[in-house]
Design a protein around this motif. Sequence first.
Motif: not given
Length: 265
Positions: A104, A108, A182
């Motif tokens: 993750h 990001a 995001v």
Amino acid sequence: MARIGTLAEGVAAVVHDGDTVAFEGFTHLIPFAAGHEVIRQRIRNLTLVRMTPDVLYDQLIGAGCARKLVFSWGGNPGVGSLHRFRDAVQHDWPAPLELEEHSHAGMANRYVAAASGLPFAVLRGYRGTDLPAQTDNIKPITCPFTGEVLTAVPALQLDSAVIHAQRADSQGNVQLWGITGVQKEAVLAATRSLVTVEEIVDELEPVPGAVVLPSWAVGHVAAVPGGSHPSYAAGYSVRDNDFYQEWDEISRDRDEFTRWLEDLK
């Protein structure tokens, strides 16, 4: 300034065959309606990018839209596996699916790097995992100031990004709030973008914690009420938990899924 039009016009203008495209959303504001329009328009050979691909990506993969998935987790949240995803990986149905897996944090930071115009991101998050051995574009890098060995990952340069939001004004300024994930970074990392919204209003009223994407950062806007169903849009709708349960049964069987796909078209 963003162009305001229909969903079909927006998808045709933004998502093209062979694109690297992100349909971003985290828990809510997942752009299901836009993804379904991609299926209807028979757009193919996509590299699908998302931090948490769930049911929408299962549908896109099963419909034959994808050739590659760049991701950090995949599943039907709260239910189990993505069966169309599994079928593509294990049995090449309806087509082979290439995988590129990250964490993750890595995903990001890759979005942030692309949104910032940088070629790569640096982080500690991959150390102690086996992901560098599985994914070619995770590389060690030595800090020139401290000598610490860190990890570099390339910026996520997108051809297109698609998100859902609560509202936009008539100029194409977009406002979203709740769990924002995001989405902003994905839009800024993309050459072309489409934002579907619950409504278009005369003026955006301030909302605590809201993210505003100015019209100059957005390519196309389409009013699609309920465009995140079966996920939800904070302030407008609730999550359709029954559908996620139903999808587990629909997606397990190729024939059942094919019937769902025909009904969608």
